[in-house]
Design an enzyme around this catalytic site. Structure first.
Site, PDB file in Angstrom:
ATOM      1  N   LYS A  84       0.834  -1.214   0.000  1.00  0.00           N
ATOM      2  CA  LYS A  84       0.000   0.000   0.000  1.00  0.00           C
ATOM      3  C   LYS A  84       0.863   1.257   0.000  1.00  0.00           C
ATOM      4  O   LYS A  84       0.370   2.366   0.188  1.00  0.00           O
ATOM      5  CB  LYS A  84      -0.905   0.027   1.248  1.00  0.00           C
ATOM      6  N   LYS A 114       2.723   2.220   2.291  1.00  0.00           N
ATOM      7  CA  LYS A 114       2.612   2.830   3.626  1.00  0.00           C
ATOM      8  C   LYS A 114       3.725   2.266   4.498  1.00  0.00           C
ATOM      9  O   LYS A 114       4.008   1.074   4.478  1.00  0.00           O
ATOM     10  CB  LYS A 114       1.273   2.463   4.259  1.00  0.00           C
TER      11      LYS A 114
HETATM   12  N1  C2G Z   1     -10.076   6.938   8.870  1.00  0.00           N
HETATM   13  C1  C2G Z   1     -11.061   7.886   9.138  1.00  0.00           C
HETATM   14  N2  C2G Z   1     -10.695   9.151   9.404  1.00  0.00           N
HETATM   15  C2  C2G Z   1      -9.379   9.502   9.426  1.00  0.00           C
HETATM   16  C3  C2G Z   1      -8.392   8.545   9.171  1.00  0.00           C
HETATM   17  C4  C2G Z   1      -8.762   7.250   8.893  1.00  0.00           C
HETATM   18  O1  C2G Z   1     -12.264   7.570   9.120  1.00  0.00           O
HETATM   19  N3  C2G Z   1      -9.052  10.803   9.705  1.00  0.00           N
HETATM   20  C5  C2G Z   1     -10.506   5.568   8.574  1.00  0.00           C
HETATM   21  C6  C2G Z   1     -10.100   5.108   7.169  1.00  0.00           C
HETATM   22  O2  C2G Z   1     -11.043   5.564   6.214  1.00  0.00           O
HETATM   23  C7  C2G Z   1     -10.120   3.594   7.345  1.00  0.00           C
HETATM   24  C8  C2G Z   1      -9.672   3.403   8.803  1.00  0.00           C
HETATM   25  O3  C2G Z   1      -9.873   4.669   9.462  1.00  0.00           O
HETATM   26  O4  C2G Z   1     -11.450   3.104   7.202  1.00  0.00           O
HETATM   27  C9  C2G Z   1      -8.221   3.009   8.909  1.00  0.00           C
HETATM   28  O5  C2G Z   1      -7.457   3.979   8.224  1.00  0.00           O
HETATM   29  P1  C2G Z   1      -5.960   3.586   7.791  1.00  0.00           P
HETATM   30  O6  C2G Z   1      -5.244   2.993   8.942  1.00  0.00           O
HETATM   31  O7  C2G Z   1      -5.372   4.750   7.058  1.00  0.00           O
HETATM   32  O8  C2G Z   1      -6.232   2.390   6.777  1.00  0.00           O
HETATM   33  P2  C2G Z   1      -6.116   2.370   5.184  1.00  0.00           P
HETATM   34  O9  C2G Z   1      -4.722   2.626   4.772  1.00  0.00           O
HETATM   35  O10 C2G Z   1      -7.210   3.219   4.678  1.00  0.00           O
HETATM   36  O11 C2G Z   1      -6.387   0.800   4.917  1.00  0.00           O
HETATM   37  O12 C2G Z   1      -7.933  -2.893   2.423  1.00  0.00           O
HETATM   38  C10 C2G Z   1      -8.284  -1.666   3.023  1.00  0.00           C
HETATM   39  C11 C2G Z   1      -7.068  -0.932   3.531  1.00  0.00           C
HETATM   40  O13 C2G Z   1      -6.261  -1.790   4.329  1.00  0.00           O
HETATM   41  C12 C2G Z   1      -7.492   0.302   4.316  1.00  0.00           C
END
Ligand code: C2G
Length: 129
Positions: free
Chosen positions: A44, A46
């Site tokens: 990803k 990340k």
């Molecule tokens: N999130 C949110 N508000 C934020 C940051 C994150 O609602 N300010 C939500 C994201 O939309 C996600 C969850 O928190 O639903 C986790 O965010 P991340 O850890 O950034 O995960 P992500 O990289 O989006 O991984 O297969 C799906 C992916 O693994 C999602």
């Protein structure tokens, strides 16, 4: 029992993550979270501060979360939804539309992201101070 599923990296835990997990749990009775492994984070593009083991312990400690599984691949969601008999797949609306293909297997809900906070913003702000 209505079962909910979501996935994410959940690094440097913050209110945006908690708001997502709280709302997801409020939609049902049992919430499973697929926490991205370090290898999957690499896919990803990340780089999490906390390694998977630490992020798993942290997410498992959240009152809304009932079970944590590793998210190792983009393609595991259908298997997970079937294996755990998931009713609703939930994720933030930054992913809107991305997972509509799961509608064949369960409901799909995109929840509004919490504005003004993100793990990357936390990292950037820390570098400045
Ligand atoms: N999130 C949110 N508000 C934020 C940051 C994150 O609602 N300010 C939500 C994201 O939309 C996600 C969850 O928190 O639903 C986790 O965010 P991340 O850890 O950034 O995960 P992500 O990289 O989006 O991984 O297969 C799906 C992916 O693994 C999602």
């Amino acid at each position: 029992m209505k079962k909910i599923m979501t996935y994410g990296t959940f690094d440097l835990l913050h209110p945006g993550h908690i708001n997502l997990l709280r709302r997801a749990k409020e939609m049902g009775d049992y919430l499973i979270v697929g926490v991205s492994t370090d290898e999957f984070n690499h896919k990803k593009n990340k780089k999490a501060y906390h390694p998977y083991k630490s992020r798993k312990i942290i997410v498992e400690a959240i009152r809304y979360v009932d079970k944590v599984i590793p998210e190792a691949d983009w393609d595991q969601k259908v298997d997970d939804i079937i294996r755990y008999d998931i009713d609703i797949f939930v994720i933030g609306d930054d992913w809107k539309g991305t997972f509509d293909f799961l509608k064949r297997y369960c409901d799909v809900t995109y929840l509004p992201r919490t504005s003004g906070v993100s793990s990357s913003k936390i990292k950037k702000d820390r570098e400045k101070n």
